[in-house]
Design an enzyme around this catalytic site. Structure first.
Site, PDB file in Angstrom:
ATOM      1  N   LYS A 268       0.843  -1.202   0.000  1.00 11.64           N
ATOM      2  CA  LYS A 268       0.000   0.000   0.000  1.00 11.64           C
ATOM      3  C   LYS A 268       0.876   1.249   0.000  1.00 11.64           C
ATOM      4  CE  LYS A 268      -3.289   2.605   2.910  1.00 11.64           C
ATOM      5  NZ  LYS A 268      -4.161   2.597   4.104  1.00 11.64           N
ATOM      6  N   ASP A 273      -2.519  10.101   3.772  1.00 11.15           N
ATOM      7  CA  ASP A 273      -3.929   9.725   3.931  1.00 11.15           C
ATOM      8  C   ASP A 273      -4.634  10.725   4.843  1.00 11.15           C
ATOM      9  OD1 ASP A 273      -6.378   8.545   4.145  1.00 11.15           O
ATOM     10  OD2 ASP A 273      -5.707   6.850   5.379  1.00 11.15           O
ATOM     11  N   LYS A 280     -10.079  12.820   8.198  1.00 10.98           N
ATOM     12  CA  LYS A 280      -9.615  12.383   9.520  1.00 10.98           C
ATOM     13  C   LYS A 280      -9.582  13.564  10.486  1.00 10.98           C
ATOM     14  CE  LYS A 280      -6.577   8.549   8.154  1.00 10.98           C
ATOM     15  NZ  LYS A 280      -7.348   7.512   8.848  1.00 10.98           N
ATOM     16  N   ASP A 291       1.600   6.167   5.697  1.00 10.65           N
ATOM     17  CA  ASP A 291       0.616   5.263   5.111  1.00 10.65           C
ATOM     18  C   ASP A 291       1.116   4.602   3.828  1.00 10.65           C
ATOM     19  OD1 ASP A 291      -1.800   4.046   5.622  1.00 10.65           O
ATOM     20  OD2 ASP A 291      -2.983   5.483   4.471  1.00 10.65           O
ATOM     21  N   ASP A 350     -12.215   7.125   3.705  1.00 11.85           N
ATOM     22  CA  ASP A 350     -10.999   6.867   4.490  1.00 11.85           C
ATOM     23  C   ASP A 350     -10.608   5.388   4.454  1.00 11.85           C
ATOM     24  OD1 ASP A 350      -8.828   7.473   6.007  1.00 11.85           O
ATOM     25  OD2 ASP A 350      -9.922   7.715   7.903  1.00 11.85           O
ATOM     26  N   GLU A 352      -9.478   3.718   2.071  1.00 12.74           N
ATOM     27  CA  GLU A 352      -8.947   3.835   0.709  1.00 12.74           C
ATOM     28  C   GLU A 352      -7.908   2.767   0.392  1.00 12.74           C
ATOM     29  OE1 GLU A 352      -7.698   5.343   3.241  1.00 12.74           O
ATOM     30  OE2 GLU A 352      -5.568   4.968   2.915  1.00 12.74           O
ATOM     31  N   ARG A 354      -7.833  -0.424   0.942  1.00 15.81           N
ATOM     32  CA  ARG A 354      -8.408  -1.629   0.330  1.00 15.81           C
ATOM     33  C   ARG A 354      -8.814  -1.372  -1.117  1.00 15.81           C
ATOM     34  NH1 ARG A 354     -12.854  -1.981   4.949  1.00 15.81           N
ATOM     35  NH2 ARG A 354     -11.168  -0.963   6.068  1.00 15.81           N
TER      36      ARG A 354
HETATM   37  N1  BES Z   1      -4.306   4.341   6.951  1.00 14.77           N
HETATM   38  C1  BES Z   1      -5.481   4.109   7.697  1.00 14.77           C
HETATM   39  C2  BES Z   1      -5.282   3.061   8.789  1.00 14.77           C
HETATM   40  C3  BES Z   1      -4.537   3.491   9.997  1.00 14.77           C
HETATM   41  C4  BES Z   1      -5.152   4.257  10.961  1.00 14.77           C
HETATM   42  C5  BES Z   1      -3.256   3.072  10.214  1.00 14.77           C
HETATM   43  C6  BES Z   1      -4.481   4.636  12.096  1.00 14.77           C
HETATM   44  C7  BES Z   1      -2.585   3.431  11.345  1.00 14.77           C
HETATM   45  C8  BES Z   1      -3.188   4.205  12.300  1.00 14.77           C
HETATM   46  C9  BES Z   1      -6.605   3.606   6.789  1.00 14.77           C
HETATM   47  O1  BES Z   1      -6.599   4.110   5.515  1.00 14.77           O
HETATM   48  C10 BES Z   1      -7.881   4.005   7.422  1.00 14.77           C
HETATM   49  O2  BES Z   1      -8.133   5.173   7.496  1.00 14.77           O
HETATM   50  N2  BES Z   1      -8.654   3.039   7.879  1.00 14.77           N
HETATM   51  C11 BES Z   1      -9.888   3.300   8.520  1.00 14.77           C
HETATM   52  C12 BES Z   1     -10.897   2.297   8.027  1.00 14.77           C
HETATM   53  C13 BES Z   1     -12.287   2.587   8.466  1.00 14.77           C
HETATM   54  C14 BES Z   1     -12.791   3.835   7.791  1.00 14.77           C
HETATM   55  C15 BES Z   1     -13.161   1.417   8.134  1.00 14.77           C
HETATM   56  C16 BES Z   1      -9.668   3.154  10.021  1.00 14.77           C
HETATM   57  O3  BES Z   1      -8.949   2.244  10.445  1.00 14.77           O
HETATM   58  O4  BES Z   1     -10.175   3.995  10.745  1.00 14.77           O
HETATM   59 ZN    ZN Z   2      -4.808   4.702   4.773  1.00  8.49          ZN
HETATM   60 MN    MN Z   3      -7.665   5.929   5.372  1.00  8.30          MN
END
Ligand code: BES
Ligand code: ZN
Ligand code: MN
Length: 494
Positions: A268, A273, A280, A291, A350, A352, A354
């Site tokens: 990834k 992000d 966020k 990220d 968010d 993204e 996947r």
């Molecule tokens: N890059 C983030 C995941 C992440 C969050 C990694 C905090 C490390 C610390 C990912 O893109 C994301 O935002 N995931 C969301 C998914 C949710 C919207 C289903 C998450 O984990 O909040």
């Molecule tokens: Zn992310």
């Molecule tokens: Mn995200």
């Protein structure tokens, strides 16, 4: 660093600093005993005084070395003798190297590798030493205006072994450890660079540099027009909100016969992000420059593999993009069509990672890989579930999962398997499209992997969620270079 394997007696080798082990309760390690006898008991005298406490990683520099051909003795605490294992050894070496890197000595020999370490042979001990040297002296200085700080003076590091057979093994361990360390250093550099420098285009530049010095490695880069031609609608929906062009980097390493199916690594590469329209919150948003740690891992593994000239075939895919909000950004509720033809309702922009991985998994299958492994800072839930110590592992193949878990344990870069039962798939139901990109609050790491599994045909596939392990926050904020050791170990076992 020049590493050397040393087979001679500890009392007869010339060096600036000899690193010797002592155990709790004043028990001396092999080399310490030998040296103690020729320096009239100076080491045992230390143990009788209050100079060195028990515990792994305590260090003490002795200057009284008359009778030995070296200037200094660095005593390093190894904890209780019967508990000395690979982890304690790594910790002891880190402490010794930390002490050394603050001195002006240029030459040292470690005698800790002469000890019996549960579960580790001469190969492993030498490898850990080389890895730990990299890890200990790593500094990210690229963005400091005065970058001359902190360079260690040490130029040669000797690793003591018992005999010639062990020497052969140790040489191999050093080569592997040095390559893993170099790969990890690169991964950390890319991770630590800010998003205004480390853009998708910058990742292209760095991978091209890597390939320039590695004849078996080729780089191909798809731009957005080419992605559109391939119908990578999921990936393109993520980059819609930014002015920074997305890149899809295809790395190919050919180390084995052309007919041998490759392993595909997919990282990834979200270089920043912000969450997109599902923005966020501002707290710690700067950390979302990390990220792209999955992408950095793939590049770091490629670096290690090319340095080792490993006889494997490897495909590295790096989908690289920014996830920003704007008037052109994808909106919650938008429905996009992935390269596989499946329609996706983007309920949360968010989620993204996947989306870019789904098209990458589809693309990976054109290489007919023996296995696909994606590496991604995918879910905050993984940090909740496993914290910062173990990488989350989910797979459609228990055989592949076991290999990766074993590799993680052997490399001291551990993972933990989470289930991927069919029952969880129901959370991804969409009223309007084939699949939704989020599955609610429960089991967030599992439903993210369920989403990815929709884009995997019959190929063996594993997903590594490194949201917790790829970087540290707080005072030691920065990239860890994980899981480069796990993946290189896995590839060494192929
Ligand atoms: N890059 C983030 C995941 C992440 C969050 C990694 C905090 C490390 C610390 C990912 O893109 C994301 O935002 N995931 C969301 C998914 C949710 C919207 C289903 C998450 O984990 O909040
Ligand atoms: Zn992310
Ligand atoms: Mn995200």
């Amino acid at each position: 660093m020049r590493y050397q394997v040393k087979t001679g007696k500890p009392t007869e080798q010339r060096t600036d600093v000899a690193i010797v082990p002592v155990y709790d309760g004043g028990k001396l390690g092999t080399a310490a005993r030998a040296i103690d006898s020729v320096i009239s008991g100076a080491i045992s005298a230390v143990n009788k005084s209050a100079d060195l406490r028990d515990g792994v990683g305590q260090t003490l520099l002795l200057t009284q070395t008359e009778g030995c051909p070296f200037d200094r003795l660095l005593l390093v605490g190894c904890g209780p003798k019967d508990e000395f294992d690979g982890r304690a050894y790594r910790k002891a070496m880190r402490a010794a190297f930390t002490a050394l890197s603050g001195s002006n000595h240029t030459d040292a020999i470690s005698y800790v590798s002469l000890e019996r370490v549960a579960g580790s042979d001469a190969y492993r001990l030498a490898r850990i030493a080389a890895e730990t040297w990299h890890d200990t002296v790593y500094r990210f200085t690229a963005m400091k205006s005065n970058s001359k700080v902190d360079k260690p003076a040490l130029k040669t590091l000797g690793i003591a072994v018992r005999d010639r057979k062990a020497a052969t093994r140790a040489r191999r361990g050093i080569a592997h450890g040095d390559a893993i360390g170099a790969g990890q250093d690169l991964t950390r550099d890319l991770g630590n660079l800010p998003a205004n420098v480390c853009t998708p285009t910058y990742l292209v530049k760095r991978t091209r540099e890597l390939a320039k010095n590695a004849p078996k490695l080729t780089v191909q880069v798809l731009n957005e027009a080419e992605m559109r031609k391939l119908k990578m609608g999921a990936l393109l929906s993520v980059t819609a909100g930014t002015d920074e062009p997305a890149k899809f980097i295809v790395l190919r390493y050919r180390g084995a016969a052309a007919a041998k199916p490759p392993i595909a690594l997919i990282g990834k590469g979200i270089t920043f992000d912000a969450g997109g329209i599902s923005l966020k919150p501002p707290g710690a948003m700067d950390e979302m420059k990390f990220d792209m740690s999955g992408a950095a891992t793939v590049v770091g593994v490629m670096k290690a593999i090319t340095q080792l000239k490993l006889k494997v075939n490897l495909v590295g895919l790096v989908p690289a993009a920014e996830n920003l909000p704007s008037g052109k950004a994808t909106k919650p509720g938008d429905i996009v069509t992935a390269m596989s033809g499946q329609t996706i309702e983007v309920l949360n922009t968010d989620a993204e990672g996947r989306l870019i991985l789904s098209d990458s998994l589809t693309y990976a299958q054109r290489f007919k890989p023996a296995a696909m492994i994606d590496v991604a800072t995918l879910t905050g839930s993984c940090v909740v579930a496993l914290g910062k110590h173990r990488t989350g592992l989910l797979s459609n193949s228990n055989r592949l999962a076991k290999k990766l878990l074993d590799a993680g344990n052997a490399a001291d870069d551990p993972a933990w398997q989470l289930p991927l039962d069919d029952e969880y798939q129901a959370q991804l139901k969409s009223n309007f499209a084939d699949v939704a990109n989020v599955g609610g609050r429960d089991a967030g790491t599992i439903t993210a992997a369920c989403f990815l599994s929709r884009f995997v045909d019959g190929t063996d596939w594993a997903h590594l969620d490194i949201a917790g392990t790829a970087w540290r926050g707080g005072a030691r904020k920065g990239s860890t270079g994980r899981p480069v050791p796990l993946l290189v170990e896995f590839l060494l076992d192929q």
